[in-house]
Every structure is written in C-alpha cells, then in structure tokens.
Design an enzyme around this catalytic site. Structure first.
Site, PDB file in Angstrom:
ATOM      1  N   ARG A   1       8.003 115.376  10.853  1.00 56.14           N
ATOM      2  CA  ARG A   1       9.036 116.219  11.463  1.00 56.14           C
ATOM      3  C   ARG A   1       9.923 115.417  12.394  1.00 56.14           C
ATOM      4  O   ARG A   1       9.565 114.318  12.818  1.00 56.14           O
ATOM      5  CB  ARG A   1       8.435 117.425  12.180  1.00 56.14           C
TER       6      ARG A   1
ATOM      7  N   ARG B   1      -3.460 129.174  10.416  1.00 57.25           N
ATOM      8  CA  ARG B   1      -2.687 129.164  11.667  1.00 57.25           C
ATOM      9  C   ARG B   1      -1.287 129.719  11.431  1.00 57.25           C
ATOM     10  O   ARG B   1      -0.642 130.210  12.342  1.00 57.25           O
ATOM     11  CB  ARG B   1      -2.530 127.719  12.171  1.00 57.25           C
TER      12      ARG B   1
ATOM     13  N   ASP C   1      -5.028 125.289  20.800  1.00 55.42           N
ATOM     14  CA  ASP C   1      -3.697 125.271  21.397  1.00 55.42           C
ATOM     15  C   ASP C   1      -3.848 125.350  22.913  1.00 55.42           C
ATOM     16  O   ASP C   1      -4.940 125.623  23.432  1.00 55.42           O
ATOM     17  CB  ASP C   1      -2.866 126.445  20.868  1.00 55.42           C
TER      18      ASP C   1
ATOM     19  N   ARG D   1       5.103 136.119   6.184  1.00 56.78           N
ATOM     20  CA  ARG D   1       5.703 137.390   6.622  1.00 56.78           C
ATOM     21  C   ARG D   1       6.565 138.016   5.530  1.00 56.78           C
ATOM     22  O   ARG D   1       7.335 137.335   4.859  1.00 56.78           O
ATOM     23  CB  ARG D   1       6.558 137.163   7.872  1.00 56.78           C
TER      24      ARG D   1
ATOM     25  N   TYR E   1      -9.457 122.480  17.184  1.00 53.01           N
ATOM     26  CA  TYR E   1      -7.993 122.468  17.063  1.00 53.01           C
ATOM     27  C   TYR E   1      -7.420 123.527  18.006  1.00 53.01           C
ATOM     28  O   TYR E   1      -6.835 124.507  17.586  1.00 53.01           O
ATOM     29  CB  TYR E   1      -7.682 122.815  15.606  1.00 53.01           C
TER      30      TYR E   1
ATOM     31  N   GLU F   1       8.374 111.986  13.977  1.00 55.38           N
ATOM     32  CA  GLU F   1       6.915 112.014  14.129  1.00 55.38           C
ATOM     33  C   GLU F   1       6.248 111.544  12.840  1.00 55.38           C
ATOM     34  O   GLU F   1       6.540 112.061  11.761  1.00 55.38           O
ATOM     35  CB  GLU F   1       6.482 113.449  14.449  1.00 55.38           C
TER      36      GLU F   1
ATOM     37  N   ARG G   1      -7.036 112.621  13.449  1.00 52.49           N
ATOM     38  CA  ARG G   1      -5.702 112.145  13.085  1.00 52.49           C
ATOM     39  C   ARG G   1      -4.955 111.849  14.367  1.00 52.49           C
ATOM     40  O   ARG G   1      -5.168 112.501  15.405  1.00 52.49           O
ATOM     41  CB  ARG G   1      -4.900 113.210  12.307  1.00 52.49           C
TER      42      ARG G   1
HETATM   43  P1  FAD Z   1      -5.649 116.189  26.085  1.00 52.93           P
HETATM   44  O1  FAD Z   1      -4.306 116.721  26.402  1.00 52.93           O
HETATM   45  O2  FAD Z   1      -5.784 115.253  24.951  1.00 52.93           O
HETATM   46  O3  FAD Z   1      -6.206 115.488  27.418  1.00 52.93           O
HETATM   47  C1  FAD Z   1      -7.341 114.656  27.422  1.00 52.93           C
HETATM   48  C2  FAD Z   1      -7.095 113.572  28.446  1.00 52.93           C
HETATM   49  O4  FAD Z   1      -8.282 112.818  28.614  1.00 52.93           O
HETATM   50  C3  FAD Z   1      -6.010 112.587  28.021  1.00 52.93           C
HETATM   51  O5  FAD Z   1      -5.042 112.464  29.036  1.00 52.93           O
HETATM   52  C4  FAD Z   1      -6.763 111.288  27.797  1.00 52.93           C
HETATM   53  O6  FAD Z   1      -6.008 110.145  28.100  1.00 52.93           O
HETATM   54  C5  FAD Z   1      -7.938 111.464  28.769  1.00 52.93           C
HETATM   55  N1  FAD Z   1      -9.100 110.639  28.417  1.00 52.93           N
HETATM   56  C6  FAD Z   1      -9.697 110.553  27.199  1.00 52.93           C
HETATM   57  N2  FAD Z   1     -10.728 109.682  27.251  1.00 52.93           N
HETATM   58  C7  FAD Z   1     -10.768 109.225  28.529  1.00 52.93           C
HETATM   59  C8  FAD Z   1     -11.599 108.292  29.200  1.00 52.93           C
HETATM   60  N3  FAD Z   1     -12.576 107.619  28.549  1.00 52.93           N
HETATM   61  N4  FAD Z   1     -11.388 108.049  30.512  1.00 52.93           N
HETATM   62  C9  FAD Z   1     -10.380 108.683  31.173  1.00 52.93           C
HETATM   63  N5  FAD Z   1      -9.560 109.565  30.577  1.00 52.93           N
HETATM   64  C10 FAD Z   1      -9.746 109.838  29.274  1.00 52.93           C
HETATM   65  N6  FAD Z   1      -0.472 123.433  21.754  1.00 52.93           N
HETATM   66  C11 FAD Z   1       0.283 124.535  21.971  1.00 52.93           C
HETATM   67  O7  FAD Z   1      -0.205 125.509  22.554  1.00 52.93           O
HETATM   68  N7  FAD Z   1       1.601 124.587  21.559  1.00 52.93           N
HETATM   69  C12 FAD Z   1       2.197 123.554  20.918  1.00 52.93           C
HETATM   70  O8  FAD Z   1       3.379 123.634  20.573  1.00 52.93           O
HETATM   71  C13 FAD Z   1       1.419 122.376  20.663  1.00 52.93           C
HETATM   72  N8  FAD Z   1       1.970 121.328  20.018  1.00 52.93           N
HETATM   73  C14 FAD Z   1       1.203 120.219  19.779  1.00 52.93           C
HETATM   74  C15 FAD Z   1       1.794 119.124  19.129  1.00 52.93           C
HETATM   75  C16 FAD Z   1       1.049 117.978  18.899  1.00 52.93           C
HETATM   76  C17 FAD Z   1       1.687 116.811  18.201  1.00 52.93           C
HETATM   77  C18 FAD Z   1      -0.315 117.907  19.326  1.00 52.93           C
HETATM   78  C19 FAD Z   1      -1.140 116.673  19.082  1.00 52.93           C
HETATM   79  C20 FAD Z   1      -0.895 118.975  19.990  1.00 52.93           C
HETATM   80  C21 FAD Z   1      -0.152 120.145  20.219  1.00 52.93           C
HETATM   81  N9  FAD Z   1      -0.702 121.224  20.910  1.00 52.93           N
HETATM   82  C22 FAD Z   1       0.056 122.356  21.115  1.00 52.93           C
HETATM   83  C23 FAD Z   1      -2.098 121.197  21.406  1.00 52.93           C
HETATM   84  C24 FAD Z   1      -2.186 120.743  22.868  1.00 52.93           C
HETATM   85  O9  FAD Z   1      -1.689 119.425  22.981  1.00 52.93           O
HETATM   86  C25 FAD Z   1      -3.655 120.791  23.296  1.00 52.93           C
HETATM   87  O10 FAD Z   1      -4.189 122.080  23.149  1.00 52.93           O
HETATM   88  C26 FAD Z   1      -3.885 120.374  24.768  1.00 52.93           C
HETATM   89  O11 FAD Z   1      -3.026 119.380  25.208  1.00 52.93           O
HETATM   90  C27 FAD Z   1      -5.314 119.906  24.879  1.00 52.93           C
HETATM   91  O12 FAD Z   1      -5.631 119.600  26.224  1.00 52.93           O
HETATM   92  P2  FAD Z   1      -6.939 118.760  26.523  1.00 52.93           P
HETATM   93  O13 FAD Z   1      -7.059 118.642  27.994  1.00 52.93           O
HETATM   94  O14 FAD Z   1      -8.071 119.354  25.785  1.00 52.93           O
HETATM   95  O15 FAD Z   1      -6.705 117.350  25.823  1.00 52.93           O
HETATM   96  N1  UDP Z   2       2.057 123.280   7.451  1.00 53.81           N
HETATM   97  C1  UDP Z   2       2.703 123.003   6.257  1.00 53.81           C
HETATM   98  N2  UDP Z   2       4.060 122.937   6.239  1.00 53.81           N
HETATM   99  C2  UDP Z   2       4.809 123.131   7.356  1.00 53.81           C
HETATM  100  C3  UDP Z   2       4.151 123.426   8.561  1.00 53.81           C
HETATM  101  C4  UDP Z   2       2.765 123.480   8.577  1.00 53.81           C
HETATM  102  O1  UDP Z   2       2.060 122.806   5.236  1.00 53.81           O
HETATM  103  O2  UDP Z   2       6.052 123.058   7.269  1.00 53.81           O
HETATM  104  C5  UDP Z   2       0.577 123.328   7.431  1.00 53.81           C
HETATM  105  C6  UDP Z   2      -0.037 121.948   7.716  1.00 53.81           C
HETATM  106  O3  UDP Z   2      -1.218 121.824   6.958  1.00 53.81           O
HETATM  107  C7  UDP Z   2      -0.363 122.047   9.187  1.00 53.81           C
HETATM  108  C8  UDP Z   2      -0.777 123.500   9.336  1.00 53.81           C
HETATM  109  O4  UDP Z   2       0.098 124.202   8.439  1.00 53.81           O
HETATM  110  O5  UDP Z   2      -1.399 121.169   9.557  1.00 53.81           O
HETATM  111  C9  UDP Z   2      -0.653 124.065  10.742  1.00 53.81           C
HETATM  112  O6  UDP Z   2       0.673 123.865  11.177  1.00 53.81           O
HETATM  113  P1  UDP Z   2       1.044 123.790  12.705  1.00 53.81           P
HETATM  114  O7  UDP Z   2       2.519 123.806  12.831  1.00 53.81           O
HETATM  115  O8  UDP Z   2       0.265 124.816  13.442  1.00 53.81           O
HETATM  116  O9  UDP Z   2       0.504 122.344  13.117  1.00 53.81           O
HETATM  117  P2  UDP Z   2       0.616 121.591  14.540  1.00 53.81           P
HETATM  118  O10 UDP Z   2       1.709 122.221  15.332  1.00 53.81           O
HETATM  119  O11 UDP Z   2      -0.718 121.750  15.168  1.00 53.81           O
HETATM  120  O12 UDP Z   2       0.914 120.186  14.191  1.00 53.81           O
END
Ligand code: FAD
Ligand code: UDP
Length: 383
Positions: free
Chosen positions: A282, A173, A353, A177, A351, A305, A251
C-alpha cells in the site's frame, strides 16, 4: 540501584497504559524501551517543515465501539473527526475496500441493488461448508473472481505465503457489505489524535521514568532486580524464553518515504495495491489523515509499504498451525512466571488493534493493582 514497583518492557500502547494505570494507583514505574522513542508502533512525528504528521510504522486509525476505552484515551488527547476509507488499485483501476456494493458493481460493470448482491455472489461462491484457511473463507464470502482480484495477490504479498496456509480469521477482519457504505471500520468511535500519537504517549507516561535505547535482554537480571513487584513484558514472547520451543512466525514491514512536489499525490490516505506484481502492499499519504490541519500546497509526503520477514522487528503474528502448538508451549512457560505480566501484540502473539490493547492493558492493571495483593519477593517491604 534505584528500584521500582514495576519495570515495564516496551513503551507501546500496552506498556504505556499499564504504566499509566500503575502510577495512578500510586506505584512507581520504570519503562525501558529498546528504540530511541516512545509509542511503539503508534509513534508519529511531524515531517520537517510540512506540518504533516507521519505515522512511522504505518497509518494508525483509532477505532472502537467500547465507550470505556474511548473515554479513557480521550483523557490523553483530543481526536479529530477523520473517518477511514481505503481504496485499492487492481489492473490500473481503483475500487473501494472493504468489498461493498460499489466494489462489486464497478468490478462487474453492473448496477445491482442491495437485495440482489447475495444471490449474485452466490453464483460465484463455492459451497465450502467449513472453510479451513484464508482462501476458502474468502471464496465462501465473495466468490473466486473477487478473491482473485482483491484478496489473493494482496494477501500473498502481505503475509509472504500462499493464502491457503493462512488462518481463515485474518480475512474476517474485513466486512463484506451489501450497501455502498465504504468506511473501513464499522466502529462508533474513530479518529486520529490531533497532535499525532506521540503527545498522547507523553501524557500517559507523565510521572513515569523512561529509559530509551534500553534492551531488556542486554541486562535482563539487572532489570528484573530493579522490579520490586513485577516485570511487565510487551516484547516478543518467543524471545523472552530464548526461543526454547523455536521461533514463532512473524511478518515485518518496511517503509520507503519520499517528499513529492505536488499538493495531493493520490487523493486519499491509503491506497492498497492488489496486483501481485506490484512489490508494495500500500501507499500512505498522511496529509489526508488530518482534515483539520493546514498544509503548504507545494508538497506532500508519500510512503510505500513493503512486507517482509524480519525477526528483529516483528509486527504481525502470522499464526500458522505450527505456531499454535509453539504458542501453547510458550504460554505454559509464561504461566510459570509469577513475577512477569505478559501483554500486548508481541507478548500475547495476537493480532490486536489499538483499542484491544488498551482494554487488555487496563484489565491486566485492574487484575494486578486492585485484585489480590501481588506476590512479594523476598525482602520486599510493604507498599
Ligand atoms: P508495540 O507497539 O509493538 O510496542 C512494543 C514495544 O516494546 C516496542 O516499542 C518495542 O520496541 C518494545 N520492545 C520490544 N522488545 C523489547 C526489549 N527487549 N526491550 C525493550 N523494549 C522492547 N491498530 C489499530 O487499532 N488501527 C490501525 O489502523 C492499525 N494499523 C496498523 C498498521 C500496521 C502496519 C501495524 C503493524 C499495526 C497496526 N495496528 C493498528 C496495530 C497496533 O500497532 C497495535 O495494536 C499496537 O501498537 C500494539 O501495541 P503493543 O504495545 O502491544 O506493541
Ligand atoms: N486484505 C486483502 N486486500 C485488501 C485489504 C486487506 O486481501 O485490500 C486482507 C489481507 O489478508 C489482510 C487482511 O485482509 O491481511 C486484514 O486487512 P487489514 O487491513 O485489517 O490489515 P492490517 O491493517 O492489519 O494490515
């Protein structure tokens, strides 16, 4: 009992986009959401009187190179011009991520030129023909020293296991560079909704009935009966099938938020912590995500976090080898459920986005709404 064409489980991006598309095609939709707010993991809110928009489940930056996806999301919100940069702290010094020429030069105290980087890294790289896990992949890309400094500890903390147990694709991911280009994403389109994410979801869900605090599994048969056509399920895949084939590895994340009485705490939106002995992965300072907003100078919001296992709040699919076998078994069960559409990060165990979730929800909606007519349930009238 009121019925709907579709009952959508989950108001995250998958559920909201599917619901929006179904409404646009004249179908009736009920969204049920277990939490007390819409938006899934994208949910954000303005913190107290600070005008600082907090992303409740971690900093979310929308990024895509797909013009159709970008145009689609812009129907529901204006995006600001934020470009994501990430820094990482290792042994008290700050470096830029993903690993770029600046990171390497700062780490080794060198002044390498772009064309010198590859052969320099070559010296520290092991010749691994086909890397089988995250560690091997990372070392084959950047060598042992940089891996040990910036990847090993962070990855161990984030995924809670030895990087040799993790699939190689997690690390791909991140680009490596040979220039000083330090943007986190290469995508053409990037930004954050100017009003935060929640108003974007509110607009997507206009005309859709939403029930908050409603868990699908609390009364599964009732919700299924309410769906005249299909249930659209975006919760965890293993949970849907009562863990028949065992529990997939997930996780989760825990956040510790505090208001701090300084104007600027860390000078950037996300600071990673690479050292294994720092317990958090972070620190977020959301003020920096909105350069277009004005804030009072006396305080800021800081969020640490921590990564953890919590099967009730799954965020990241881990994808151990054993998960792959289990996933295939669950996918087989899912393929035998003609009245349920499975989508999103949790139900697909991928996984994804945000832009990938939007694209896959639109595709699912296209397949469902403009493709073959949906299979009818007994007693269902014409639509
Ligand atoms: P979710 O957002 O998880 O939505 C699922 C929903 O279903 C939830 O609201 C949950 O409560 C509900 N649900 C589950 N089970 C039930 C049930 N039994 N009954 C009723 N409701 C239920 N993506 C990016 O593009 N850029 C980023 O910078 C980025 N940063 C991230 C940082 C973190 C820490 C994490 C965890 C993810 C990040 N993502 C990012 C990914 C992004 O969050 C996901 O791609 C996106 O939110 C997924 O949408 P979803 O609808 O699949 O799931
Ligand atoms: N990663 C790392 N060091 C960093 C940032 C990312 O080793 O400073 C690795 C780590 O294994 C992570 C993966 O790169 O799970 C992908 O990073 P990303 O920032 O895409 O993770 P997310 O935003 O989904 O938490």
């Amino acid at each position: 009992m009121k019925t709907y064409d579709y009952v959508v489980v989950g108001s995250g991006l998958f559920g909201a986009v599917f619901a929006q598309q179904a409404r646009e095609h004249g179908r009736s939709v009920l969204v049920i959401e277990r939490r007390n707010h819409i938006g899934g993991n994208c949910y954000s809110y303005d913190y107290q009187d600070t005008n600082i928009n907090v992303h409740a489940y971690g900093t979310h930056i929308f990024h895509t190179s797909d013009t159709a996806t970008w145009k689609y999301v812009q129907r529901f919100t204006e995006f600001n011009a934020y470009r994501h940069r990430v820094l990482t702290t290792y042994r008290g010094k700050v470096y830029s991520m993903p690993i770029n020429l600046g990171t390497v030069n700062a780490f080794y105290g060198k002044n390498l030129r772009p064309w010198e980087l590859a052969s320099f890294l070559e010296q520290g790289r092991s010749a691994i023909a086909s890397p089988k896990n995250l560690e091997e992949k990372a070392i084959s890309l950047v060598g042992r020293d940089l891996y040990d400094a910036f990847i090993r500890g962070y990855t161990k903390k984030q995924w809670g296991c030895d990087p040799r147990k993790l699939p190689a694709n997690i690390i791909t991911r991140l680009p490596v560079r040979s220039s000083y280009h330090d943007a986190y994403f290469d995508d053409v389109y990037q930004g954050i909704p100017v009003g935060g994410y929640t108003p974007m979801f509110e607009r997507m869900l206009e005309g859709v009935d939403v029930e908050l605090g409603a868990d699908f599994f609390s009364d599964r048969e009732r919700w299924q009966r309410m769906a005249r056509r299909k249930v659209v399920y975006s919760g965890p895949l293993d949970r849907y099938f009562d863990y028949t084939h065992g529990r997939l590895s997930w996780r989760s994340v825990r956040f510790e938020l505090k208001r701090v009485d300084v104007e600027d705490y860390q000078g950037t939106s996300v600071m990673n912590y690479a050292d294994e002995d720092v317990p958090y992965t972070r620190v977020h300072e959301p003020k920096h995500l909105h350069p277009e907003r004005r804030f009072a100078p006396e305080s800021t919001v800081v969020i640490r976090e921590y990564s953890l296992i919590d099967n009730d709040e799954p965020y990241y699919p881990v994808n151990f080898e054993s998960d792959q076998r289990m996933l295939a078994a669950y996918q087989e069960l899912a393929s035998r459920e003609p009245h349920t559409i499975f989508g999103g990060r949790l139900a697909r165990y991928r996984y994804y986005d945000m832009h990938q979730v939007v694209a896959s929800a639109r595709k699912a909606a296209r397949d469902e709404l403009v493709g073959e007519p949906a299979p009818r349930r007994e007693g269902e009238g014409a639509v």
